[in-house]
Design a protein around this motif. Structure first.
Motif, PDB file in Angstrom:
ATOM      1  N   ARG A  26       2.310  -0.452   7.798  1.00 36.70           N
ATOM      2  CA  ARG A  26       1.264  -0.030   6.860  1.00 36.70           C
ATOM      3  C   ARG A  26       0.256  -1.155   6.640  1.00 36.70           C
ATOM      4  O   ARG A  26      -0.956  -0.933   6.655  1.00 36.70           O
ATOM      5  CB  ARG A  26       1.891   0.414   5.538  1.00 36.70           C
ATOM      6  CG  ARG A  26       0.878   0.916   4.521  1.00 36.70           C
ATOM      7  CD  ARG A  26       1.520   1.478   3.258  1.00 36.70           C
ATOM      8  NE  ARG A  26       2.544   0.624   2.704  1.00 36.70           N
ATOM      9  CZ  ARG A  26       3.855   0.911   2.686  1.00 36.70           C
ATOM     10  NH1 ARG A  26       4.290   2.048   3.174  1.00 36.70           N
ATOM     11  NH2 ARG A  26       4.718   0.077   2.156  1.00 36.70           N
ATOM     12  N   ASP A  27       0.736  -2.379   6.454  1.00 37.08           N
ATOM     13  CA  ASP A  27      -0.160  -3.516   6.250  1.00 37.08           C
ATOM     14  C   ASP A  27      -1.081  -3.728   7.452  1.00 37.08           C
ATOM     15  O   ASP A  27      -2.267  -4.008   7.284  1.00 37.08           O
ATOM     16  CB  ASP A  27       0.634  -4.793   5.980  1.00 37.08           C
ATOM     17  CG  ASP A  27       1.307  -4.794   4.613  1.00 37.08           C
ATOM     18  OD1 ASP A  27       0.992  -3.918   3.773  1.00 37.08           O
ATOM     19  OD2 ASP A  27       2.159  -5.676   4.381  1.00 37.08           O
ATOM     20  N   LYS A  28      -0.553  -3.586   8.662  1.00 39.82           N
ATOM     21  CA  LYS A  28      -1.360  -3.756   9.868  1.00 39.82           C
ATOM     22  C   LYS A  28      -2.431  -2.668   9.965  1.00 39.82           C
ATOM     23  O   LYS A  28      -3.583  -2.937  10.318  1.00 39.82           O
ATOM     24  CB  LYS A  28      -0.454  -3.745  11.107  1.00 39.82           C
ATOM     25  CG  LYS A  28      -1.189  -3.844  12.411  1.00 39.82           C
ATOM     26  CD  LYS A  28      -1.890  -5.178  12.578  1.00 39.82           C
ATOM     27  CE  LYS A  28      -2.471  -5.290  13.989  1.00 39.82           C
ATOM     28  NZ  LYS A  28      -3.238  -6.483  14.193  1.00 39.82           N
ATOM     29  N   ILE A  29      -2.070  -1.447   9.643  1.00 45.78           N
ATOM     30  CA  ILE A  29      -3.026  -0.338   9.678  1.00 45.78           C
ATOM     31  C   ILE A  29      -4.153  -0.582   8.675  1.00 45.78           C
ATOM     32  O   ILE A  29      -5.334  -0.452   9.007  1.00 45.78           O
ATOM     33  CB  ILE A  29      -2.316   1.006   9.403  1.00 45.78           C
ATOM     34  CG1 ILE A  29      -1.408   1.353  10.587  1.00 45.78           C
ATOM     35  CG2 ILE A  29      -3.330   2.114   9.141  1.00 45.78           C
ATOM     36  CD1 ILE A  29      -0.445   2.483  10.314  1.00 45.78           C
ATOM     37  N   VAL A  30      -3.791  -0.936   7.462  1.00 41.57           N
ATOM     38  CA  VAL A  30      -4.803  -1.194   6.425  1.00 41.57           C
ATOM     39  C   VAL A  30      -5.695  -2.363   6.828  1.00 41.57           C
ATOM     40  O   VAL A  30      -6.916  -2.320   6.674  1.00 41.57           O
ATOM     41  CB  VAL A  30      -4.136  -1.419   5.051  1.00 41.57           C
ATOM     42  CG1 VAL A  30      -5.129  -1.916   4.025  1.00 41.57           C
ATOM     43  CG2 VAL A  30      -3.463  -0.129   4.581  1.00 41.57           C
ATOM     44  N   TYR A  31      -5.106  -3.403   7.403  1.00 41.15           N
ATOM     45  CA  TYR A  31      -5.891  -4.540   7.879  1.00 41.15           C
ATOM     46  C   TYR A  31      -6.908  -4.086   8.936  1.00 41.15           C
ATOM     47  O   TYR A  31      -8.080  -4.457   8.889  1.00 41.15           O
ATOM     48  CB  TYR A  31      -4.964  -5.615   8.462  1.00 41.15           C
ATOM     49  CG  TYR A  31      -5.715  -6.746   9.111  1.00 41.15           C
ATOM     50  CD1 TYR A  31      -6.234  -7.782   8.339  1.00 41.15           C
ATOM     51  CD2 TYR A  31      -5.925  -6.769  10.485  1.00 41.15           C
ATOM     52  CE1 TYR A  31      -6.940  -8.816   8.925  1.00 41.15           C
ATOM     53  CE2 TYR A  31      -6.629  -7.799  11.082  1.00 41.15           C
ATOM     54  CZ  TYR A  31      -7.136  -8.822  10.291  1.00 41.15           C
ATOM     55  OH  TYR A  31      -7.841  -9.834  10.885  1.00 41.15           O
TER      56      TYR A  31
END
Length: 116
Positions: A26-31
């Protein structure tokens, strides 16, 4: 710091998709979404057809796709609305997922016009 080209909002279906992913994915997608706001990188944000776009992320050998469309109805803000996501398992995006994004787009604008 770069100037953002658009804002991003998530529909309920997209929030549910993101909530069900592990935190690092999720963090990678949001980034990547935030990166796409300031660059023209087709690896991050790409037009699929007519009015449907996709945010693209590869993380730990898994491909994530978040479908989206543009809302340019306000003169001050350009907003990209992310409709829903999927974990991509084949080379082609299933037509049913693009159709789902189109239906969510229609519903979004119908609901928005009713509020006026």
């Amino acid at each position: 710091m770069s100037e953002y080209k658009f804002n991003v909002e998530f529909l309920k279906e997209e929030k549910e998709f993101l909530d069900n992913l592990d935190e690092k994915a999720r963090d990678k997608i949001v980034y990547n979404i935030w990166e796409a706001r300031s660059t023209n990188d087709k690896e991050l944000f790409k037009k699929l057809q007519d009015k449907i776009w996709e945010f693209r992320t590869k993380f730990n050998k898994t491909y994530y796709r978040l479908f989206a469309f543009w809302d340019k109805t306000k003169n001050t803000d350009t907003v990209v609305i992310s409709t829903h996501g999927l974990i991509k398992k084949t080379d082609k995006i299933p037509k049913s997922e693009i159709e789902r994004a189109e239906k969510l787009r229609e519903k979004y604008f119908n609901d928005k016009n009713k509020k006026k």
